[in-house]
Write a protein that holds these residues in place. Sequence first.
Motif, mmCIF file in Angstrom:
data_model
loop_
_atom_site.group_PDB
_atom_site.id
_atom_site.type_symbol
_atom_site.label_atom_id
_atom_site.label_comp_id
_atom_site.label_asym_id
_atom_site.label_seq_id
_atom_site.Cartn_x
_atom_site.Cartn_y
_atom_site.Cartn_z
ATOM 1 N N VAL A 189 8.705 0.735 0.991
ATOM 2 C CA VAL A 189 7.875 -0.626 1.434
ATOM 3 C C VAL A 189 7.979 -1.554 -0.046
ATOM 4 N N ALA A 190 8.177 -2.888 0.436
ATOM 5 C CA ALA A 190 8.267 -3.842 -0.709
ATOM 6 C C ALA A 190 7.255 -3.741 -1.395
ATOM 7 N N PHE A 191 7.268 -3.898 -2.936
ATOM 8 C CA PHE A 191 6.347 -4.288 -3.651
ATOM 9 C C PHE A 191 6.947 -5.030 -5.079
ATOM 10 N N ASP A 192 5.789 -5.400 -5.710
ATOM 11 C CA ASP A 192 6.054 -6.053 -7.222
ATOM 12 C C ASP A 192 5.334 -5.682 -8.122
ATOM 13 N N ALA A 193 5.840 -5.082 -9.282
ATOM 14 C CA ALA A 193 4.968 -4.435 -10.248
ATOM 15 C C ALA A 193 5.482 -4.915 -11.850
ATOM 16 N N ARG A 194 4.406 -4.736 -12.679
ATOM 17 C CA ARG A 194 4.748 -4.822 -14.021
ATOM 18 C C ARG A 194 4.347 -3.629 -15.068
ATOM 19 N N ILE A 195 5.211 -3.456 -15.977
ATOM 20 C CA ILE A 195 5.043 -2.460 -16.936
ATOM 21 C C ILE A 195 5.029 -3.177 -18.302
ATOM 22 N N ASP A 196 4.197 -2.737 -18.939
ATOM 23 C CA ASP A 196 3.947 -3.275 -20.537
ATOM 24 C C ASP A 196 3.366 -2.237 -21.445
ATOM 25 N N ARG A 197 3.583 -2.408 -22.758
ATOM 26 C CA ARG A 197 2.942 -1.770 -23.575
ATOM 27 C C ARG A 197 3.065 -0.253 -23.701
ATOM 28 N N GLY B 228 11.472 24.887 -30.386
ATOM 29 C CA GLY B 228 12.880 24.527 -30.034
ATOM 30 C C GLY B 228 13.141 23.085 -29.629
ATOM 31 N N THR B 229 12.027 22.294 -29.480
ATOM 32 C CA THR B 229 12.310 20.882 -29.037
ATOM 33 C C THR B 229 12.762 20.127 -30.232
ATOM 34 N N VAL B 230 14.033 19.395 -29.713
ATOM 35 C CA VAL B 230 14.666 18.328 -30.754
ATOM 36 C C VAL B 230 14.297 16.939 -30.069
ATOM 37 N N SER B 231 14.150 16.746 -28.965
ATOM 38 C CA SER B 231 14.281 15.421 -28.466
ATOM 39 C C SER B 231 13.317 15.329 -27.208
ATOM 40 N N THR B 232 12.960 13.993 -26.644
ATOM 41 C CA THR B 232 12.160 14.036 -25.566
ATOM 42 C C THR B 232 12.346 12.987 -24.936
ATOM 43 N N ARG B 233 12.635 12.856 -23.317
ATOM 44 C CA ARG B 233 12.807 11.917 -22.712
ATOM 45 C C ARG B 233 11.372 11.565 -21.775
ATOM 46 N N CYS B 234 11.099 10.244 -21.932
ATOM 47 C CA CYS B 234 9.794 9.789 -21.180
ATOM 48 C C CYS B 234 10.172 8.748 -20.103
ATOM 49 N N ILE B 235 9.409 8.634 -19.049
ATOM 50 C CA ILE B 235 9.819 7.990 -18.001
ATOM 51 C C ILE B 235 8.596 7.351 -17.410
ATOM 52 N N ILE B 236 8.604 6.126 -16.756
ATOM 53 C CA ILE B 236 7.655 5.445 -16.177
ATOM 54 C C ILE B 236 8.158 5.041 -14.725
ATOM 55 N N ASP B 237 7.865 5.765 -13.648
ATOM 56 C CA ASP B 237 8.710 5.413 -12.400
ATOM 57 C C ASP B 237 7.696 4.808 -11.347
ATOM 58 N N PHE B 238 8.346 4.482 -10.239
ATOM 59 C CA PHE B 238 7.515 3.783 -8.930
ATOM 60 C C PHE B 238 8.069 4.538 -7.693
ATOM 61 N N ASP B 239 7.232 5.043 -6.939
ATOM 62 C CA ASP B 239 7.737 5.728 -5.654
ATOM 63 C C ASP B 239 7.149 4.877 -4.382
ATOM 64 N N PRO B 240 7.566 3.892 -3.898
ATOM 65 C CA PRO B 240 7.033 3.127 -2.697
ATOM 66 C C PRO B 240 7.377 4.154 -1.441
ATOM 67 N N ALA B 241 6.360 4.172 -0.575
ATOM 68 C CA ALA B 241 6.327 5.114 0.540
ATOM 69 C C ALA B 241 7.085 4.205 1.679
ATOM 70 N N ILE C 120 0.833 -1.313 0.078
ATOM 71 C CA ILE C 120 0.204 -0.091 -0.108
ATOM 72 C C ILE C 120 0.906 1.462 -0.059
ATOM 73 N N GLY C 121 0.457 2.054 -0.594
ATOM 74 C CA GLY C 121 1.066 3.552 -0.825
ATOM 75 C C GLY C 121 2.493 3.648 -1.817
ATOM 76 N N VAL C 122 2.236 2.888 -2.912
ATOM 77 C CA VAL C 122 3.072 2.791 -3.971
ATOM 78 C C VAL C 122 2.556 3.809 -4.978
ATOM 79 N N LEU C 123 3.245 4.885 -5.471
ATOM 80 C CA LEU C 123 2.808 5.970 -6.434
ATOM 81 C C LEU C 123 3.707 5.432 -7.483
ATOM 82 N N THR C 124 3.025 5.773 -8.806
ATOM 83 C CA THR C 124 3.641 5.456 -10.033
ATOM 84 C C THR C 124 3.423 6.896 -10.628
#
Length: 370
Positions: free
Chosen positions: A333-341, A317-330, A268-272
Amino acid sequence: AADSPAALDRAAQSQTAVADTAGMGTTSPAYAFGGAPPTVQQVDTDPTTVDGALTECETVNRQPVRRLLVRFDTAMFDPAGDSTAGDVTNPDGWLLVRPGADASFSTTGCDGPSGDDEAVAIASVTYDDATATAVIDANRALEGDLYRLFACGTGPSFLRDLGDNPLDGDGDGVGGDDFLRGFRSDPDNQLANGHFDCGLDGWLPTSTLPQEITYAPEDDVDSSADSGSVAVENLSTSTFFSIDQCVATIAERDYELRAAIRMTTSAIGVLTGRGCENFSGPNCTGDSIGGLLRIAVLRPNSSDWASIGLAFPTFTGTVSTRCIIDFDPANGVAFDARIDRVELLTGNRVFEDDFESGDTGAWFTVIVQP
Protein backbone atom coordinates in the motif's frame (compact mmCIF):
# COMPACT_ATOMS: atom_id res chain seq x y z
CA ALA A 1 52.77 36.37 22.77
CA ALA A 2 53.47 38.15 19.51
CA ASP A 3 54.42 41.81 19.25
CA SER A 4 51.73 44.31 18.27
CA PRO A 5 51.33 44.85 14.51
CA ALA A 6 52.63 48.43 14.79
CA ALA A 7 55.97 47.21 16.11
CA LEU A 8 56.68 44.90 13.21
CA ASP A 9 58.61 45.57 10.06
CA ARG A 10 55.93 44.32 7.68
CA ALA A 11 58.16 44.45 4.63
CA ALA A 12 61.05 42.39 5.95
CA GLN A 13 59.79 39.66 8.24
CA SER A 14 58.49 36.22 7.31
CA GLN A 15 59.07 32.78 8.64
CA THR A 16 57.71 29.26 8.60
CA ALA A 17 57.34 27.10 11.70
CA VAL A 18 56.78 23.38 11.95
CA ALA A 19 54.99 21.85 14.93
CA ASP A 20 52.09 19.66 16.01
CA THR A 21 49.28 20.87 18.26
CA ALA A 22 46.30 18.83 19.49
CA GLY A 23 45.84 16.90 16.28
CA MET A 24 45.44 20.02 14.13
CA GLY A 25 48.17 19.15 11.64
CA THR A 26 51.93 19.16 11.43
CA THR A 27 52.99 22.23 9.50
CA SER A 28 52.07 25.82 10.19
CA PRO A 29 51.69 28.28 7.33
CA ALA A 30 54.25 30.92 6.41
CA TYR A 31 53.91 34.11 8.41
CA ALA A 32 53.12 36.85 5.89
CA PHE A 33 52.85 40.52 6.79
CA GLY A 34 50.75 43.06 4.92
CA GLY A 35 49.57 40.43 2.43
CA ALA A 36 46.34 38.50 2.01
CA PRO A 37 43.88 38.55 4.94
CA PRO A 38 43.91 35.56 7.31
CA THR A 39 41.44 32.72 6.88
CA VAL A 40 40.35 29.73 8.96
CA GLN A 41 42.07 26.62 7.64
CA GLN A 42 40.51 23.94 9.83
CA VAL A 43 38.20 23.41 12.82
CA ASP A 44 38.28 20.44 15.18
CA THR A 45 37.13 19.48 18.66
CA ASP A 46 38.95 18.34 21.76
CA PRO A 47 38.67 15.37 22.10
CA THR A 48 39.22 15.22 18.37
CA THR A 49 36.57 13.98 15.96
CA VAL A 50 36.89 10.61 14.25
CA ASP A 51 38.25 12.15 11.04
CA GLY A 52 40.27 14.88 12.77
CA ALA A 53 38.17 17.78 11.52
CA LEU A 54 34.82 19.38 12.40
CA THR A 55 33.15 20.10 9.08
CA GLU A 56 30.07 22.24 8.46
CA CYS A 57 26.89 20.62 9.82
CA GLU A 58 28.81 17.68 11.30
CA THR A 59 27.43 15.84 14.32
CA VAL A 60 29.92 14.97 17.05
CA ASN A 61 28.59 11.83 18.70
CA ARG A 62 29.85 9.21 21.17
CA GLN A 63 31.94 11.83 23.00
CA PRO A 64 31.57 15.23 24.65
CA VAL A 65 32.73 18.47 23.03
CA ARG A 66 34.74 20.41 25.62
CA ARG A 67 36.93 22.63 23.45
CA LEU A 68 36.97 23.83 19.86
CA LEU A 69 40.22 24.17 17.94
CA VAL A 70 40.50 26.69 15.11
CA ARG A 71 43.61 26.75 12.94
CA PHE A 72 44.36 29.80 10.80
CA ASP A 73 46.43 29.94 7.65
CA THR A 74 48.79 32.51 9.13
CA ALA A 75 49.99 33.78 12.51
CA MET A 76 47.41 35.85 14.39
CA PHE A 77 47.77 38.92 16.58
CA ASP A 78 48.41 37.70 20.15
CA PRO A 79 49.76 40.36 22.52
CA ALA A 80 50.28 39.74 26.21
CA GLY A 81 47.07 39.13 28.16
CA ASP A 82 43.68 38.48 26.61
CA SER A 83 41.84 41.80 26.70
CA THR A 84 43.35 43.76 23.81
CA ALA A 85 40.96 44.43 20.93
CA GLY A 86 41.80 42.03 18.09
CA ASP A 87 43.78 39.66 20.31
CA VAL A 88 43.07 36.11 19.15
CA THR A 89 42.79 35.08 22.83
CA ASN A 90 40.23 37.77 23.64
CA PRO A 91 36.89 35.96 24.11
CA ASP A 92 35.14 39.03 22.64
CA GLY A 93 36.55 38.02 19.26
CA TRP A 94 34.51 34.81 19.34
CA LEU A 95 30.84 33.90 19.66
CA LEU A 96 29.28 30.50 20.42
CA VAL A 97 25.49 30.22 20.30
CA ARG A 98 22.77 27.58 20.48
CA PRO A 99 19.12 27.96 19.39
CA GLY A 100 16.43 28.87 21.90
CA ALA A 101 12.91 27.53 22.30
CA ASP A 102 12.15 27.69 18.58
CA ALA A 103 15.04 25.24 17.89
CA SER A 104 16.15 27.44 14.96
CA PHE A 105 19.05 29.86 14.60
CA SER A 106 18.53 33.59 14.15
CA THR A 107 22.17 34.59 14.72
CA THR A 108 24.16 35.08 11.52
CA GLY A 109 27.19 37.01 12.76
CA CYS A 110 29.20 38.36 15.66
CA ASP A 111 26.64 41.11 16.30
CA GLY A 112 24.44 38.41 17.90
CA PRO A 113 23.02 36.54 19.62
CA SER A 114 19.77 37.31 17.81
CA GLY A 115 16.18 36.19 18.32
CA ASP A 116 15.92 33.71 21.16
CA ASP A 117 19.35 32.22 20.48
CA GLU A 118 21.44 31.70 23.60
CA ALA A 119 25.09 32.68 23.89
CA VAL A 120 27.32 29.98 25.40
CA ALA A 121 29.90 31.52 27.70
CA ILE A 122 33.50 31.14 26.53
CA ALA A 123 35.69 30.68 29.59
CA SER A 124 39.02 31.20 27.86
CA VAL A 125 40.88 31.19 24.56
CA THR A 126 44.48 30.05 24.25
CA TYR A 127 46.71 30.23 21.20
CA ASP A 128 49.63 28.18 19.91
CA ASP A 129 51.77 30.41 17.72
CA ALA A 130 53.69 27.52 16.18
CA THR A 131 50.57 26.07 14.52
CA ALA A 132 48.41 29.23 14.45
CA THR A 133 45.77 27.36 16.43
CA ALA A 134 43.28 28.92 18.84
CA VAL A 135 41.60 26.73 21.48
CA ILE A 136 38.16 27.95 22.54
CA ASP A 137 37.25 26.52 25.93
CA ALA A 138 33.72 26.61 27.37
CA ASN A 139 35.07 25.00 30.56
CA ARG A 140 32.36 22.34 30.38
CA ALA A 141 31.03 19.70 28.04
CA LEU A 142 28.53 21.12 25.57
CA GLU A 143 25.03 19.74 26.00
CA GLY A 144 23.38 17.85 23.18
CA ASP A 145 22.16 20.54 20.76
CA LEU A 146 22.91 22.50 17.60
CA TYR A 147 25.67 25.14 17.85
CA ARG A 148 27.20 27.90 15.79
CA LEU A 149 30.77 29.06 16.36
CA PHE A 150 31.75 32.47 14.98
CA ALA A 151 35.30 33.77 14.64
CA CYS A 152 34.79 37.50 14.36
CA GLY A 153 36.07 39.48 11.40
CA THR A 154 33.77 42.37 12.29
CA GLY A 155 33.11 44.49 15.37
CA PRO A 156 35.51 46.22 17.76
CA SER A 157 37.37 42.99 18.61
CA PHE A 158 37.73 41.62 15.08
CA LEU A 159 40.48 39.03 14.76
CA ARG A 160 43.53 40.07 12.72
CA ASP A 161 46.92 38.79 11.66
CA LEU A 162 50.33 40.29 12.42
CA GLY A 163 49.93 42.60 9.44
CA ASP A 164 46.74 44.05 10.96
CA ASN A 165 44.65 42.41 8.23
CA PRO A 166 41.11 41.55 9.43
CA LEU A 167 39.85 37.99 9.25
CA ASP A 168 38.46 36.87 5.89
CA GLY A 169 35.66 34.72 7.28
CA ASP A 170 34.03 33.70 4.01
CA GLY A 171 37.30 33.05 2.18
CA ASP A 172 36.62 35.41 -0.74
CA GLY A 173 39.99 37.14 -0.49
CA VAL A 174 38.59 40.24 1.19
CA GLY A 175 38.89 40.60 4.96
CA GLY A 176 36.34 42.01 7.34
CA ASP A 177 33.71 39.29 7.67
CA ASP A 178 32.89 36.61 10.24
CA PHE A 179 33.68 32.91 9.97
CA LEU A 180 30.87 30.48 10.81
CA ARG A 181 31.00 26.78 11.64
CA GLY A 182 27.70 25.04 12.47
CA PHE A 183 27.66 21.65 14.19
CA ARG A 184 25.74 19.45 16.59
CA SER A 185 26.91 17.98 19.87
CA ASP A 186 25.26 14.57 20.46
CA PRO A 187 27.52 13.08 23.15
CA ASP A 188 25.35 10.19 24.36
CA ASN A 189 24.26 8.90 20.95
CA GLN A 190 26.20 5.94 19.60
CA LEU A 191 24.70 6.52 16.13
CA ALA A 192 26.17 9.03 13.71
CA ASN A 193 23.92 11.74 12.26
CA GLY A 194 20.91 10.64 14.29
CA HIS A 195 19.12 13.99 13.87
CA PHE A 196 19.53 14.24 10.09
CA ASP A 197 20.52 17.90 10.20
CA CYS A 198 21.82 18.09 6.63
CA GLY A 199 21.29 14.72 4.98
CA LEU A 200 21.40 10.94 5.41
CA ASP A 201 25.17 10.53 5.77
CA GLY A 202 26.11 7.51 7.86
CA TRP A 203 22.88 5.62 7.12
CA LEU A 204 22.21 2.78 4.68
CA PRO A 205 18.76 3.14 3.05
CA THR A 206 17.03 0.12 1.54
CA SER A 207 14.15 0.52 -0.92
CA THR A 208 13.15 -0.60 -4.39
CA LEU A 209 13.66 2.87 -5.87
CA PRO A 210 16.35 5.28 -4.59
CA GLN A 211 13.88 8.17 -4.56
CA GLU A 212 11.66 6.34 -2.06
CA ILE A 213 13.98 7.21 0.84
CA THR A 214 15.18 10.82 0.76
CA TYR A 215 16.17 13.73 2.96
CA ALA A 216 13.33 16.02 4.08
CA PRO A 217 14.86 19.35 5.17
CA GLU A 218 11.46 20.95 5.74
CA ASP A 219 10.20 18.39 8.26
CA ASP A 220 11.84 18.08 11.68
CA VAL A 221 10.59 16.56 14.94
CA ASP A 222 11.60 19.76 16.78
CA SER A 223 10.26 22.05 14.01
CA SER A 224 13.81 23.30 13.53
CA ALA A 225 14.62 25.25 10.38
CA ASP A 226 18.20 23.98 10.75
CA SER A 227 17.51 20.25 10.75
CA GLY A 228 15.42 17.69 8.88
CA SER A 229 14.28 14.08 8.80
CA VAL A 230 14.11 10.98 6.62
CA ALA A 231 11.20 10.82 4.16
CA VAL A 232 9.98 7.32 3.28
CA GLU A 233 7.43 7.06 0.47
CA ASN A 234 6.18 3.96 -1.31
CA LEU A 235 6.26 4.72 -5.02
CA SER A 236 6.54 1.16 -6.31
CA THR A 237 4.08 -1.04 -4.32
CA SER A 238 7.09 -2.41 -2.44
CA THR A 239 6.68 -4.14 0.91
CA PHE A 240 9.91 -3.24 2.74
CA PHE A 241 11.76 0.02 3.44
CA SER A 242 14.51 0.61 5.99
CA ILE A 243 17.45 2.65 7.19
CA ASP A 244 20.19 1.03 9.23
CA GLN A 245 23.59 1.73 10.71
CA CYS A 246 26.35 -0.41 12.19
CA VAL A 247 28.25 0.84 15.25
CA ALA A 248 30.90 -0.46 17.61
CA THR A 249 29.39 -1.62 20.89
CA ILE A 250 30.59 -3.09 24.18
CA ALA A 251 29.76 -6.65 25.19
CA GLU A 252 27.47 -7.38 28.13
CA ARG A 253 25.95 -3.93 28.32
CA ASP A 254 22.37 -2.63 28.11
CA TYR A 255 21.43 -0.36 25.20
CA GLU A 256 18.28 1.42 24.10
CA LEU A 257 17.30 2.36 20.55
CA ARG A 258 14.93 5.33 20.27
CA ALA A 259 13.36 7.08 17.30
CA ALA A 260 10.57 9.48 16.36
CA ILE A 261 8.26 8.55 13.48
CA ARG A 262 5.22 10.11 11.81
CA MET A 263 2.74 9.04 9.15
CA THR A 264 1.69 11.82 6.78
CA THR A 265 -0.86 9.86 4.72
CA SER A 266 -4.03 7.91 5.45
CA ALA A 267 -2.57 4.50 4.60
CA ILE A 268 -3.80 1.68 6.84
CA GLY A 269 -1.87 -1.46 7.74
CA VAL A 270 1.67 -0.08 7.68
CA LEU A 271 3.91 -1.77 10.24
CA THR A 272 7.07 -0.23 11.62
CA GLY A 273 9.88 -2.25 13.08
CA ARG A 274 12.93 -1.40 15.11
CA GLY A 275 15.63 -3.90 15.78
CA CYS A 276 19.28 -4.36 16.72
CA GLU A 277 21.48 -7.36 15.95
CA ASN A 278 24.82 -8.08 17.63
CA PHE A 279 27.89 -9.36 15.79
CA SER A 280 31.16 -10.95 16.87
CA GLY A 281 33.32 -8.90 14.47
CA PRO A 282 33.87 -5.23 13.68
CA ASN A 283 31.64 -3.44 11.17
CA CYS A 284 28.89 -6.03 11.75
CA THR A 285 30.95 -8.93 10.42
CA GLY A 286 31.55 -12.36 11.90
CA ASP A 287 28.77 -14.33 13.60
CA SER A 288 25.37 -13.00 14.55
CA ILE A 289 25.08 -13.51 18.30
CA GLY A 290 21.57 -12.41 19.06
CA GLY A 291 19.33 -9.42 18.77
CA LEU A 292 15.85 -8.09 19.32
CA LEU A 293 13.10 -6.91 16.96
CA ARG A 294 9.79 -5.23 17.81
CA ILE A 295 6.87 -4.44 15.48
CA ALA A 296 4.10 -1.86 15.82
CA VAL A 297 1.25 -0.58 13.67
CA LEU A 298 1.59 3.05 12.58
CA ARG A 299 -1.29 5.42 13.22
CA PRO A 300 -2.32 6.85 9.84
CA ASN A 301 -2.67 10.50 8.84
CA SER A 302 -1.34 11.98 12.09
CA SER A 303 0.43 15.29 12.40
CA ASP A 304 1.95 14.13 15.68
CA TRP A 305 5.34 12.48 16.01
CA ALA A 306 5.33 9.18 17.89
CA SER A 307 8.22 7.86 19.94
CA ILE A 308 9.30 4.24 19.58
CA GLY A 309 11.94 2.41 21.58
CA LEU A 310 13.75 -0.87 22.00
CA ALA A 311 15.87 -1.84 25.00
CA PHE A 312 18.24 -4.78 24.52
CA PRO A 313 21.51 -6.26 25.83
CA THR A 314 24.73 -7.06 24.04
CA PHE A 315 25.96 -10.56 24.76
CA THR A 316 29.40 -11.94 25.52
CA GLY A 317 31.62 -11.57 22.45
CA THR A 318 29.70 -8.65 20.93
CA VAL A 319 31.96 -6.25 19.02
CA SER A 320 29.46 -4.36 16.87
CA THR A 321 25.71 -3.92 16.48
CA ARG A 322 23.48 -3.10 13.51
CA CYS A 323 20.29 -1.17 14.29
CA ILE A 324 17.43 -0.74 11.85
CA ILE A 325 14.19 1.22 11.50
CA ASP A 326 11.88 -0.28 8.88
CA PHE A 327 8.40 -0.02 7.37
CA ASP A 328 6.35 -2.95 6.09
CA PRO A 329 3.24 -1.79 4.18
CA ALA A 330 0.60 -4.50 3.82
CA ASN A 331 0.13 -5.52 0.18
CA GLY A 332 2.47 -2.73 -0.94
CA VAL A 333 0.00 0.00 0.00
CA ALA A 334 1.16 3.54 -0.74
CA PHE A 335 2.28 5.55 2.28
CA ASP A 336 4.40 8.54 3.28
CA ALA A 337 6.28 8.59 6.60
CA ARG A 338 9.08 10.41 8.42
CA ILE A 339 11.90 9.26 10.73
CA ASP A 340 13.89 11.56 13.01
CA ARG A 341 15.92 11.72 16.21
CA VAL A 342 17.27 8.17 16.07
CA GLU A 343 19.40 7.45 19.13
CA LEU A 344 21.29 4.47 20.49
CA LEU A 345 21.98 5.05 24.16
CA THR A 346 23.74 3.04 26.81
CA GLY A 347 21.98 2.40 30.08
CA ASN A 348 21.11 -0.04 32.80
CA ARG A 349 17.45 -0.68 32.01
CA VAL A 350 16.00 -4.17 31.94
CA PHE A 351 15.33 -5.02 28.31
CA GLU A 352 11.68 -4.80 27.20
CA ASP A 353 11.06 -8.36 26.01
CA ASP A 354 8.14 -9.55 28.17
CA PHE A 355 10.34 -12.11 29.89
CA GLU A 356 8.41 -11.37 33.08
CA SER A 357 5.40 -13.13 31.52
CA GLY A 358 7.47 -15.90 29.96
CA ASP A 359 6.96 -14.59 26.40
CA THR A 360 10.11 -14.72 24.22
CA GLY A 361 8.28 -13.97 20.97
CA ALA A 362 9.98 -10.60 20.51
CA TRP A 363 13.39 -12.29 20.11
CA PHE A 364 14.53 -13.62 16.75
CA THR A 365 17.48 -15.42 18.35
CA VAL A 366 17.52 -16.86 21.86
CA ILE A 367 20.86 -17.83 23.41
CA VAL A 368 20.86 -20.04 26.51
CA GLN A 369 24.06 -19.97 28.51
CA PRO A 370 24.89 -22.69 31.07
